[in-house]
Design a protein around this motif. Structure first.
Motif, PDB file in Angstrom:
ATOM      1  N   ARG A 103       0.821  -1.218   0.000  1.00  0.00           N
ATOM      2  CA  ARG A 103       0.000   0.000   0.000  1.00  0.00           C
ATOM      3  C   ARG A 103       0.855   1.269   0.000  1.00  0.00           C
ATOM      4  NH1 ARG A 103      -3.817  -2.903   3.469  1.00  0.00           N
ATOM      5  NH2 ARG A 103      -2.741  -2.084   5.297  1.00  0.00           N
ATOM      6  N   TYR A 104       2.109   1.144   0.386  1.00  0.00           N
ATOM      7  CA  TYR A 104       3.006   2.299   0.350  1.00  0.00           C
ATOM      8  C   TYR A 104       3.420   2.552  -1.105  1.00  0.00           C
ATOM      9  CZ  TYR A 104       3.562   2.285   5.413  1.00  0.00           C
ATOM     10  OH  TYR A 104       3.343   2.370   6.765  1.00  0.00           O
ATOM     11  N   PRO A 105       3.204   3.774  -1.602  1.00  0.00           N
ATOM     12  CA  PRO A 105       3.572   4.054  -2.998  1.00  0.00           C
ATOM     13  C   PRO A 105       5.077   3.946  -3.254  1.00  0.00           C
ATOM     14  CG  PRO A 105       2.823   6.054  -1.883  1.00  0.00           C
ATOM     15  CD  PRO A 105       2.607   4.924  -0.939  1.00  0.00           C
ATOM     16  N   THR A 106       5.878   4.027  -2.191  1.00  0.00           N
ATOM     17  CA  THR A 106       7.332   3.945  -2.349  1.00  0.00           C
ATOM     18  C   THR A 106       7.826   2.511  -2.510  1.00  0.00           C
ATOM     19  OG1 THR A 106       7.579   3.915   0.053  1.00  0.00           O
ATOM     20  CG2 THR A 106       7.786   6.044  -1.034  1.00  0.00           C
ATOM     21  N   VAL A 107       6.980   1.526  -2.192  1.00  0.00           N
ATOM     22  CA  VAL A 107       7.395   0.125  -2.252  1.00  0.00           C
ATOM     23  C   VAL A 107       7.192  -0.426  -3.660  1.00  0.00           C
ATOM     24  CG1 VAL A 107       6.939  -2.211  -1.386  1.00  0.00           C
ATOM     25  CG2 VAL A 107       6.960  -0.268   0.199  1.00  0.00           C
ATOM     26  N   THR A 108       8.288  -0.866  -4.262  1.00  0.00           N
ATOM     27  CA  THR A 108       8.237  -1.457  -5.589  1.00  0.00           C
ATOM     28  C   THR A 108       7.653  -2.861  -5.521  1.00  0.00           C
ATOM     29  OG1 THR A 108      10.184  -0.187  -6.238  1.00  0.00           O
ATOM     30  CG2 THR A 108       9.628  -2.082  -7.609  1.00  0.00           C
ATOM     31  N   ASP A 109       8.083  -3.642  -4.531  1.00  0.00           N
ATOM     32  CA  ASP A 109       7.577  -5.004  -4.384  1.00  0.00           C
ATOM     33  C   ASP A 109       7.942  -5.544  -3.007  1.00  0.00           C
ATOM     34  OD1 ASP A 109       6.269  -7.349  -5.036  1.00  0.00           O
ATOM     35  OD2 ASP A 109       7.628  -7.913  -6.648  1.00  0.00           O
ATOM     36  N   TYR A 110       7.345  -6.666  -2.653  1.00  0.00           N
ATOM     37  CA  TYR A 110       7.593  -7.364  -1.391  1.00  0.00           C
ATOM     38  C   TYR A 110       8.235  -8.697  -1.748  1.00  0.00           C
ATOM     39  CZ  TYR A 110       6.552  -9.215   3.306  1.00  0.00           C
ATOM     40  OH  TYR A 110       6.644  -9.734   4.580  1.00  0.00           O
ATOM     41  N   ILE A 111       9.394  -8.970  -1.167  1.00  0.00           N
ATOM     42  CA  ILE A 111      10.120 -10.205  -1.441  1.00  0.00           C
ATOM     43  C   ILE A 111      10.282 -10.963  -0.126  1.00  0.00           C
ATOM     44  CG2 ILE A 111      12.275 -11.211  -2.293  1.00  0.00           C
ATOM     45  CD1 ILE A 111      12.642  -8.586  -3.924  1.00  0.00           C
ATOM     46  N   THR A 112       9.974 -12.244  -0.152  1.00  0.00           N
ATOM     47  CA  THR A 112      10.112 -13.067   1.045  1.00  0.00           C
ATOM     48  C   THR A 112      11.519 -13.647   1.112  1.00  0.00           C
ATOM     49  OG1 THR A 112       7.775 -13.651   0.849  1.00  0.00           O
ATOM     50  CG2 THR A 112       9.102 -15.006   2.306  1.00  0.00           C
ATOM     51  N   LYS A 113      12.111 -13.570   2.322  1.00  0.00           N
ATOM     52  CA  LYS A 113      13.428 -14.167   2.554  1.00  0.00           C
ATOM     53  C   LYS A 113      13.280 -15.679   2.618  1.00  0.00           C
ATOM     54  CE  LYS A 113      15.430 -10.483   5.423  1.00  0.00           C
ATOM     55  NZ  LYS A 113      15.910 -10.170   6.765  1.00  0.00           N
ATOM     56  N   PRO A 114      14.267 -16.422   2.195  1.00  0.00           N
ATOM     57  CA  PRO A 114      15.491 -15.954   1.558  1.00  0.00           C
ATOM     58  C   PRO A 114      15.236 -15.610   0.089  1.00  0.00           C
ATOM     59  CG  PRO A 114      15.528 -18.345   1.691  1.00  0.00           C
ATOM     60  CD  PRO A 114      14.261 -17.879   2.377  1.00  0.00           C
ATOM     61  N   MET A 115      15.927 -14.580  -0.392  1.00  0.00           N
ATOM     62  CA  MET A 115      15.770 -14.138  -1.770  1.00  0.00           C
ATOM     63  C   MET A 115      16.591 -15.038  -2.688  1.00  0.00           C
ATOM     64  SD  MET A 115      16.667 -10.464  -3.586  1.00  0.00           S
ATOM     65  CE  MET A 115      16.187  -9.580  -2.144  1.00  0.00           C
ATOM     66  N   GLU A 116      15.993 -15.445  -3.785  1.00  0.00           N
ATOM     67  CA  GLU A 116      16.704 -16.262  -4.763  1.00  0.00           C
ATOM     68  C   GLU A 116      17.667 -15.392  -5.563  1.00  0.00           C
ATOM     69  OE1 GLU A 116      14.112 -18.658  -7.154  1.00  0.00           O
ATOM     70  OE2 GLU A 116      12.868 -19.184  -5.433  1.00  0.00           O
ATOM     71  N   ILE A 117      18.753 -15.985  -6.015  1.00  0.00           N
ATOM     72  CA  ILE A 117      19.754 -15.241  -6.779  1.00  0.00           C
ATOM     73  C   ILE A 117      19.143 -14.654  -8.043  1.00  0.00           C
ATOM     74  CG2 ILE A 117      21.903 -15.447  -8.101  1.00  0.00           C
ATOM     75  CD1 ILE A 117      22.868 -17.456  -6.013  1.00  0.00           C
ATOM     76  N   THR A 118      18.261 -15.398  -8.708  1.00  0.00           N
ATOM     77  CA  THR A 118      17.647 -14.881  -9.940  1.00  0.00           C
ATOM     78  C   THR A 118      16.796 -13.644  -9.643  1.00  0.00           C
ATOM     79  OG1 THR A 118      15.828 -16.471  -9.687  1.00  0.00           O
ATOM     80  CG2 THR A 118      17.625 -17.088 -11.175  1.00  0.00           C
ATOM     81  N   THR A 119      16.105 -13.640  -8.503  1.00  0.00           N
ATOM     82  CA  THR A 119      15.310 -12.469  -8.119  1.00  0.00           C
ATOM     83  C   THR A 119      16.228 -11.277  -7.865  1.00  0.00           C
ATOM     84  OG1 THR A 119      13.634 -13.891  -7.112  1.00  0.00           O
ATOM     85  CG2 THR A 119      13.626 -11.575  -6.459  1.00  0.00           C
ATOM     86  N   LEU A 120      17.322 -11.520  -7.171  1.00  0.00           N
ATOM     87  CA  LEU A 120      18.302 -10.463  -6.899  1.00  0.00           C
ATOM     88  C   LEU A 120      18.817  -9.867  -8.213  1.00  0.00           C
ATOM     89  CD1 LEU A 120      20.024  -9.042  -4.670  1.00  0.00           C
ATOM     90  CD2 LEU A 120      21.717 -10.840  -5.032  1.00  0.00           C
ATOM     91  N   GLU A 121      19.169 -10.719  -9.151  1.00  0.00           N
ATOM     92  CA  GLU A 121      19.665 -10.245 -10.452  1.00  0.00           C
ATOM     93  C   GLU A 121      18.595  -9.469 -11.207  1.00  0.00           C
ATOM     94  OE1 GLU A 121      23.027 -13.587 -11.576  1.00  0.00           O
ATOM     95  OE2 GLU A 121      20.919 -14.116 -11.865  1.00  0.00           O
ATOM     96  N   GLU A 122      17.350  -9.926 -11.145  1.00  0.00           N
ATOM     97  CA  GLU A 122      16.250  -9.239 -11.842  1.00  0.00           C
ATOM     98  C   GLU A 122      16.021  -7.842 -11.256  1.00  0.00           C
ATOM     99  OE1 GLU A 122      12.978 -11.949 -11.444  1.00  0.00           O
ATOM    100  OE2 GLU A 122      13.838 -13.367 -12.897  1.00  0.00           O
ATOM    101  N   VAL A 123      16.085  -7.741  -9.926  1.00  0.00           N
ATOM    102  CA  VAL A 123      15.899  -6.439  -9.268  1.00  0.00           C
ATOM    103  C   VAL A 123      16.938  -5.449  -9.760  1.00  0.00           C
ATOM    104  CG1 VAL A 123      16.142  -5.237  -7.063  1.00  0.00           C
ATOM    105  CG2 VAL A 123      14.707  -7.288  -7.208  1.00  0.00           C
ATOM    106  N   PHE A 124      18.203  -5.842  -9.772  1.00  0.00           N
ATOM    107  CA  PHE A 124      19.260  -4.948 -10.198  1.00  0.00           C
ATOM    108  C   PHE A 124      19.205  -4.667 -11.698  1.00  0.00           C
ATOM    109  CE2 PHE A 124      21.003  -5.805  -6.023  1.00  0.00           C
ATOM    110  CZ  PHE A 124      21.606  -4.594  -5.703  1.00  0.00           C
ATOM    111  N   ALA A 125      18.826  -5.654 -12.483  1.00  0.00           N
ATOM    112  CA  ALA A 125      18.707  -5.449 -13.938  1.00  0.00           C
ATOM    113  C   ALA A 125      17.622  -4.425 -14.254  1.00  0.00           C
ATOM    114  CB  ALA A 125      18.419  -6.769 -14.642  1.00  0.00           C
ATOM    115  N   SER A 126      16.508  -4.471 -13.521  1.00  0.00           N
ATOM    116  CA  SER A 126      15.414  -3.534 -13.797  1.00  0.00           C
ATOM    117  C   SER A 126      15.743  -2.116 -13.346  1.00  0.00           C
ATOM    118  CB  SER A 126      14.120  -4.011 -13.128  1.00  0.00           C
ATOM    119  OG  SER A 126      14.230  -3.954 -11.730  1.00  0.00           O
ATOM    120  N   ALA A 127      16.714  -1.976 -12.443  1.00  0.00           N
ATOM    121  CA  ALA A 127      17.084  -0.650 -11.922  1.00  0.00           C
ATOM    122  C   ALA A 127      18.240  -0.019 -12.676  1.00  0.00           C
ATOM    123  CB  ALA A 127      17.437  -0.754 -10.439  1.00  0.00           C
ATOM    124  N   SER A 128      18.953  -0.799 -13.474  1.00  0.00           N
ATOM    125  CA  SER A 128      20.133  -0.236 -14.149  1.00  0.00           C
ATOM    126  C   SER A 128      19.793   0.392 -15.469  1.00  0.00           C
ATOM    127  CB  SER A 128      21.199  -1.310 -14.347  1.00  0.00           C
ATOM    128  OG  SER A 128      20.720  -2.324 -15.195  1.00  0.00           O
TER     129      SER A 128
END
Length: 133
Positions: free
Chosen positions: A108-133
């Motif tokens: 509900r917070y407009p500043t939150v891009t998404d909610y990720i449950t720990k532990p984060m998978e490596i592919t998710t980590l890579e996708e997050v950084f790829a979408s921000a670069s």
């Protein structure tokens, strides 16, 4: 991915998690610099100081925020975080909580891009950084 994110940020008090994430981010060369804060207050203080100095280029492009921390938790951080001053930041809540009410509340917070449950998978980590670069 074209180039790594200039600055990434982890706000979390779990040293094991922080060390693992830091190692993965460095190993995969996902971010040129990584900021780590043990609680929300440390992060808010850094953001406010950086903005007062007019150094917007020192703000992170990707932020991983834990919810349960001492001093200032993730919810309190979200209440104080000014997304307008940190435009271009992607903020991800990363928590071990799978409680649907936590997930809905975070989204509900407009500043939150998404909610990720720990532990984060490596592919998710890579996708997050790829979408921000």
């Amino acid at each position: 991915m074209n180039s790594p994110v200039k600055i990434g940020c982890i706000i979390d008090d779990d040293n094991t998690y922080v060390n693992l994430m830091s190692t993965l981010i460095k190993m995969k060369k996902l971010s040129e610099k990584l900021l780590v804060f043990n609680n929300g207050q440390e992060a808010i203080d850094y953001f406010e100081d950086t903005l007062q100095r007019g150094a917007k280029d020192e703000l992170p492009q990707v932020i991983f925020l834990d919810l349960n921390m001492p001093i200032m938790n993730g919810w309190q951080f979200l209440e104080q975080f000014d997304s307008e001053s940190c435009s271009g930041c992607s903020l991800y809540v990363v928590s071990s909580s799978i409680n649907p009410s936590d997930i809905d509340r975070a989204k509900r917070y407009p500043t939150v891009t998404d909610y990720i449950t720990k532990p984060m998978e490596i592919t998710t980590l890579e996708e997050v950084f790829a979408s921000a670069s």
